[in-house]
Design a protein around this motif. Structure first.
Motif: not given
Length: 299
Positions: A173-189
């Motif tokens: 079991k591993l974490p996985t992340v969607a690129t749209r969520d990565i973009a949401a974090v990056a844009a907010r920063l």
């Protein structure tokens, strides 16, 4: 002024779309401006060229408050760590010389684990982070696991064979992340002008899943049985080199898969905030070095 690299890429174009919803001026670095939609080109300042070029980044970072940095992988690299660091070095010098205030980059989980120094592409990402942190800019390294979107690369195998393949253990079991969520974090920063310091920010997606878990979910959605099949490192390596990937890059990918199988992503304990933390800081963030010296990595 916010500068965005790879604005036509899978993550970069999503970051750009979100940043354009704000009220700050945006500048992009792109090799081929025609890859940007016409309405986007009309709303940004375009610097044409490679963000690995000293002259390009020096021009692009002039007057920049924030930079979104993403290394474009080189499938033919002879040395993966040097490829990441060498490509980023001109930008790091320009960040310092042009007075960039904040940088957000796309990196990997793994810092502080036993495999951090022998995890191929992940090790290279961490070395890149150290280089950027050493410039003295305020810095957030988005520490990421595998991408959910990578499953789309196996759409044909899923459709024709009802199976998808990988080198990871089936029940791990591993974490996985969607690129749209990565973009949401990056844009907010990028839009937030208040944060300081140098930290890693883990972005882990909503839950940990094994490949067998994913097969069960896909089976339910498609209404037909789907399986995951683990392949050997040797088989995966031959497949990679058969698709114009250098021996060094293939080895780096295999080393990263081995490291993931052995706990590369275990250095961060999941909290609810890690799913998609758009605030720009978190108590469990790992502090990055503030000196100009790269952390040592065992190769």
């Amino acid at each position: 002024m916010i500068v965005i690299t790879t604005p036509a890429g899978n993550i970069g174009h999503r970051v750009l779309d979100r940043v354009l919803a704000g009220d700050q001026p945006v500048r992009v670095i792109v090799r081929d401006p025609a890859k940007l939609p016409a309405d986007v080109r009309d709303r940004v300042e375009v610097i044409q060229g490679s963000h690995g070029d000293r002259r390009v980044v020096t021009r692009a970072f002039d007057g920049a408050d924030a930079v979104f940095w993403l290394y474009p992988p080189d499938r033919g690299a002879d040395d993966v760590v040097e490829s990441y660091v060498g490509f980023t070095r001109p930008a790091a010098e320009a960040m310092r010389g042009q007075g960039v205030k904040r940088v957000v980059d796309v990196s990997s989980l793994g810092r502080g684990t036993a495999y951090a120094g022998r995890a191929g592409q992940a090790t290279a990402s961490l070395a890149m982070d150290d280089l950027i942190a050493g410039t003295g800019v305020a810095f957030r390294a988005l520490a990421l696991p595998g991408f959910m979107d990578n499953m789309l690369r196996q759409a044909r195998a899923l459709q024709e064979q009802g199976v998808f393949f990988g080198a990871l253990a089936p029940d791990l079991k591993l974490p996985t992340v969607a690129t749209r969520d990565i973009a949401a974090v990056a844009a907010r920063l990028l839009l937030d002008t208040t944060w300081t310091g140098r930290q890693e920010l883990p972005v882990l997606g909503p839950e940990d899943l094994s490949n067998n878990d994913m097969a069960a979910v896909i089976s339910e959605v498609l209404g037909k049985p789907v399986w995951y099949e683990q392949v050997s490192a040797e088989a995966l390596g031959k497949r990679l080199t058969g698709h114009s990937v250098s021996e060094a890059v293939a080895r780096a990918i295999l080393d990263m898969m081995t490291a993931v199988n052995n706990g590369l992503y275990d250095g961060v304990a999941r909290t609810p905030q890690h799913a998609v933390d758009t605030r720009g800081a978190h108590p469990s963030c790992a502090r990055l070095p503030s000196t100009g010296r790269l952390a040592r990595h065992t190769r």
